[in-house]
Design a protein around this motif. Structure first.
Motif, PDB file in Angstrom:
ATOM      1  N   ALA A  83       0.855  -1.176   0.000  1.00 48.74           N
ATOM      2  CA  ALA A  83       0.000   0.000   0.000  1.00 48.74           C
ATOM      3  C   ALA A  83       0.893   1.229   0.000  1.00 48.74           C
ATOM      4  CB  ALA A  83      -0.917   0.007   1.225  1.00 48.74           C
ATOM      5  N   VAL A  84       0.302   2.352  -0.399  1.00 52.93           N
ATOM      6  CA  VAL A  84       0.965   3.653  -0.292  1.00 52.93           C
ATOM      7  C   VAL A  84       0.097   4.493   0.631  1.00 52.93           C
ATOM      8  CG1 VAL A  84       1.700   5.734  -1.510  1.00 52.93           C
ATOM      9  CG2 VAL A  84       2.006   3.489  -2.578  1.00 52.93           C
ATOM     10  N   GLU A  85       0.538   4.623   1.859  1.00 54.96           N
ATOM     11  CA  GLU A  85      -0.273   5.320   2.855  1.00 54.96           C
ATOM     12  C   GLU A  85       0.618   5.877   3.958  1.00 54.96           C
ATOM     13  OE1 GLU A  85      -2.777   1.988   3.731  1.00 54.96           O
ATOM     14  OE2 GLU A  85      -1.498   1.317   5.357  1.00 54.96           O
ATOM     15  N   GLN A  86       0.151   6.960   4.551  1.00 56.61           N
ATOM     16  CA  GLN A  86       0.913   7.596   5.607  1.00 56.61           C
ATOM     17  C   GLN A  86       1.074   6.644   6.789  1.00 56.61           C
ATOM     18  OE1 GLN A  86       0.142   8.758   8.843  1.00 56.61           O
ATOM     19  NE2 GLN A  86       0.920  10.831   9.076  1.00 56.61           N
ATOM     20  N   HIS A  87       2.305   6.554   7.277  1.00 60.09           N
ATOM     21  CA  HIS A  87       2.623   5.726   8.439  1.00 60.09           C
ATOM     22  C   HIS A  87       3.245   6.583   9.528  1.00 60.09           C
ATOM     23  CE1 HIS A  87       1.840   2.023   6.199  1.00 60.09           C
ATOM     24  NE2 HIS A  87       2.093   1.332   7.285  1.00 60.09           N
ATOM     25  N   GLY A  88       2.492   7.608   9.947  1.00 55.51           N
ATOM     26  CA  GLY A  88       2.998   8.487  10.980  1.00 55.51           C
ATOM     27  C   GLY A  88       4.171   9.322  10.478  1.00 55.51           C
ATOM     28  N   PRO A  89       4.797  10.071  11.374  1.00 53.66           N
ATOM     29  CA  PRO A  89       5.917  10.932  10.969  1.00 53.66           C
ATOM     30  C   PRO A  89       7.235  10.185  10.824  1.00 53.66           C
ATOM     31  CG  PRO A  89       5.499  11.179  13.315  1.00 53.66           C
ATOM     32  CD  PRO A  89       4.422  10.277  12.789  1.00 53.66           C
ATOM     33  N   GLN A  90       7.281   8.908  11.236  1.00 50.18           N
ATOM     34  CA  GLN A  90       8.571   8.220  11.296  1.00 50.18           C
ATOM     35  C   GLN A  90       8.793   7.170  10.215  1.00 50.18           C
ATOM     36  OE1 GLN A  90       5.979   7.253  12.965  1.00 50.18           O
ATOM     37  NE2 GLN A  90       6.177   5.269  13.951  1.00 50.18           N
ATOM     38  N   LEU A  91       7.739   6.715   9.529  1.00 53.28           N
ATOM     39  CA  LEU A  91       7.893   5.618   8.569  1.00 53.28           C
ATOM     40  C   LEU A  91       7.514   6.061   7.158  1.00 53.28           C
ATOM     41  CD1 LEU A  91       6.496   2.567  10.588  1.00 53.28           C
ATOM     42  CD2 LEU A  91       8.872   3.285  10.275  1.00 53.28           C
ATOM     43  N   PRO A  92       8.082   5.414   6.141  1.00 59.49           N
ATOM     44  CA  PRO A  92       7.805   5.814   4.751  1.00 59.49           C
ATOM     45  C   PRO A  92       6.414   5.402   4.290  1.00 59.49           C
ATOM     46  CG  PRO A  92       9.249   3.906   4.799  1.00 59.49           C
ATOM     47  CD  PRO A  92       9.114   4.359   6.223  1.00 59.49           C
ATOM     48  N   LEU A  93       5.958   6.042   3.220  1.00 63.55           N
ATOM     49  CA  LEU A  93       4.634   5.745   2.668  1.00 63.55           C
ATOM     50  C   LEU A  93       4.530   4.303   2.192  1.00 63.55           C
ATOM     51  CD1 LEU A  93       4.129   8.977   0.509  1.00 63.55           C
ATOM     52  CD2 LEU A  93       3.150   8.504   2.766  1.00 63.55           C
ATOM     53  N   GLY A  94       5.616   3.745   1.716  1.00 63.14           N
ATOM     54  CA  GLY A  94       5.599   2.392   1.173  1.00 63.14           C
ATOM     55  C   GLY A  94       5.946   1.316   2.176  1.00 63.14           C
ATOM     56  N   THR A  95       5.668   1.546   3.448  1.00 63.43           N
ATOM     57  CA  THR A  95       6.048   0.594   4.498  1.00 63.43           C
ATOM     58  C   THR A  95       5.510  -0.806   4.228  1.00 63.43           C
ATOM     59  OG1 THR A  95       6.352   2.250   6.243  1.00 63.43           O
ATOM     60  CG2 THR A  95       5.704   0.042   6.950  1.00 63.43           C
ATOM     61  N   ASP A  96       4.203  -0.934   4.006  1.00 65.06           N
ATOM     62  CA  ASP A  96       3.609  -2.258   3.811  1.00 65.06           C
ATOM     63  C   ASP A  96       4.166  -2.946   2.567  1.00 65.06           C
ATOM     64  OD1 ASP A  96       2.048  -1.770   6.050  1.00 65.06           O
ATOM     65  OD2 ASP A  96       0.322  -1.078   4.887  1.00 65.06           O
ATOM     66  N   ALA A  97       4.391  -2.163   1.520  1.00 71.42           N
ATOM     67  CA  ALA A  97       4.930  -2.720   0.280  1.00 71.42           C
ATOM     68  C   ALA A  97       6.355  -3.215   0.483  1.00 71.42           C
ATOM     69  CB  ALA A  97       4.879  -1.677  -0.827  1.00 71.42           C
ATOM     70  N   LEU A  98       7.168  -2.429   1.177  1.00 70.79           N
ATOM     71  CA  LEU A  98       8.555  -2.840   1.423  1.00 70.79           C
ATOM     72  C   LEU A  98       8.603  -4.132   2.228  1.00 70.79           C
ATOM     73  CD1 LEU A  98      11.517  -0.559   2.337  1.00 70.79           C
ATOM     74  CD2 LEU A  98      11.138  -2.642   3.641  1.00 70.79           C
ATOM     75  N   PHE A  99       7.769  -4.223   3.258  1.00 70.42           N
ATOM     76  CA  PHE A  99       7.762  -5.436   4.077  1.00 70.42           C
ATOM     77  C   PHE A  99       7.376  -6.658   3.253  1.00 70.42           C
ATOM     78  CE2 PHE A  99       6.677  -2.930   8.208  1.00 70.42           C
ATOM     79  CZ  PHE A  99       7.979  -2.459   8.265  1.00 70.42           C
ATOM     80  N   ALA A 100       6.301  -6.544   2.471  1.00 75.46           N
ATOM     81  CA  ALA A 100       5.841  -7.693   1.678  1.00 75.46           C
ATOM     82  C   ALA A 100       6.926  -8.133   0.699  1.00 75.46           C
ATOM     83  CB  ALA A 100       4.560  -7.333   0.937  1.00 75.46           C
ATOM     84  N   GLU A 101       7.559  -7.175   0.029  1.00 76.90           N
ATOM     85  CA  GLU A 101       8.553  -7.535  -0.975  1.00 76.90           C
ATOM     86  C   GLU A 101       9.800  -8.135  -0.340  1.00 76.90           C
ATOM     87  OE1 GLU A 101       9.504  -6.062  -5.246  1.00 76.90           O
ATOM     88  OE2 GLU A 101       9.884  -4.433  -3.818  1.00 76.90           O
ATOM     89  N   ARG A 102      10.262  -7.576   0.768  1.00 80.63           N
ATOM     90  CA  ARG A 102      11.465  -8.100   1.404  1.00 80.63           C
ATOM     91  C   ARG A 102      11.237  -9.518   1.923  1.00 80.63           C
ATOM     92  NH1 ARG A 102      15.417  -4.247   2.998  1.00 80.63           N
ATOM     93  NH2 ARG A 102      15.328  -2.536   1.479  1.00 80.63           N
ATOM     94  N   VAL A 103      10.080  -9.774   2.498  1.00 75.32           N
ATOM     95  CA  VAL A 103       9.800 -11.122   2.997  1.00 75.32           C
ATOM     96  C   VAL A 103       9.691 -12.103   1.839  1.00 75.32           C
ATOM     97  CG1 VAL A 103       8.076 -12.572   4.163  1.00 75.32           C
ATOM     98  CG2 VAL A 103       8.751 -10.382   5.173  1.00 75.32           C
ATOM     99  N   VAL A 104       8.986 -11.740   0.780  1.00 75.26           N
ATOM    100  CA  VAL A 104       8.863 -12.626  -0.377  1.00 75.26           C
ATOM    101  C   VAL A 104      10.239 -12.953  -0.949  1.00 75.26           C
ATOM    102  CG1 VAL A 104       8.107 -12.725  -2.782  1.00 75.26           C
ATOM    103  CG2 VAL A 104       6.505 -12.027  -1.012  1.00 75.26           C
TER     104      VAL A 104
END
Length: 242
Positions: free
Chosen positions: A7-28
């Motif tokens: 997803a591309v969504e705000q993750h507070g002031p400390q995390l990037p917009l692509g947090t969920d996407a980065l996690f899914a891709e790195r685990v895969v």
């Protein structure tokens, strides 16, 4: 075939917009690196933009519609089935589209019964994740809290800001007998709960915890994909029972 979803969504002031996407891709990618090279498994490119209307109002959030998500799964999934793929794993890193991907997977399976379709949530399934997170964060840390901030500190610390918010935990709660995520859930918006966009407590986040979370995520999904690859799922003759 495994298809990572983010997803591309705000993750507070400390995390990037692509947090969920980065996690899914790195685990895969880590799971595929562990599987024997002769295993017949491939991946599609990351679907980086997902269904995120709950985060509208926080800068940077982008979202496709529910219909667009279902159409995308149906279109590409049908082509994969026609090409002879036996299984499609939708490995999703964004909690806000769990139910929608499940509905899309069911619809795809009905039209392509010879192909197994498995809509999976990154954080649900792998053993031992909950043991690493204290309560109430284990229950209430829904977005950009301890787990996500720690995991990002391990995987991409250069993308993590210095703020460590605690937010979204003390505001108005649903009426008695209703919840945010579990039994009798409410269709909440992030603005209902949080000013910063965080729903959780990131103050104790650290890279060592993130490393432990990552190892358990990769271990868990490696085991599940190994079991799927040597299984007979979907059952033989599924198409004949339609």
């Amino acid at each position: 075939m495994i298809w990572p979803w983010g997803a591309v969504e705000q993750h507070g002031p400390q995390l990037p917009l692509g947090t969920d996407a980065l996690f899914a891709e790195r685990v895969v990618d880590a799971v595929l690196a562990r599987l024997p090279s002769e295993r017949p498994i491939w991946r599609l490119p990351l679907q980086a933009v997902g269904f995120s209307p709950e985060h509208h109002g926080f800068p940077g959030t982008l979202s496709i519609t529910a219909g667009q998500l279902i159409d995308l799964v149906m279109t590409l999934g049908s082509q994969l089935a026609e090409a002879g793929f036996q299984r499609l794993v939708l490995l999703n890193g964004h909690g806000g589209q769990i139910a929608l991907l499940q509905a899309a997977a069911r619809q795809l399976r009905a039209t392509a019964p010879r192909m197994g379709v498995l809509p999976c949530f990154l954080w649900s399934g792998p053993e031992g994740l909950a043991d690493l997170l204290p309560e109430p964060e284990r229950r209430d840390g829904l977005h950009a809290g301890l787990a996500e901030t720690s995991l990002m500190l391990h995987l991409a610390p250069e993308l993590v800001g210095s703020d460590r918010p605690r937010d979204g935990l003390d505001g108005p709660l649903p009426p008695t007998g209703w919840s945010l995520e579990r039994e009798a859930p409410c269709a909440w918006l992030t603005q209902d709960l949080s000013r910063s966009g965080v729903v959780g407590d990131s103050r104790g986040a650290e890279a060592t915890l993130g490393e432990q979370l990552f190892e358990r995520l990769v271990d868990g999904w490696t085991r599940r994909l190994e079991a799927l690859l040597v299984s007979d799922w979907p059952p033989n003759g599924a198409a004949e029972h339609r």
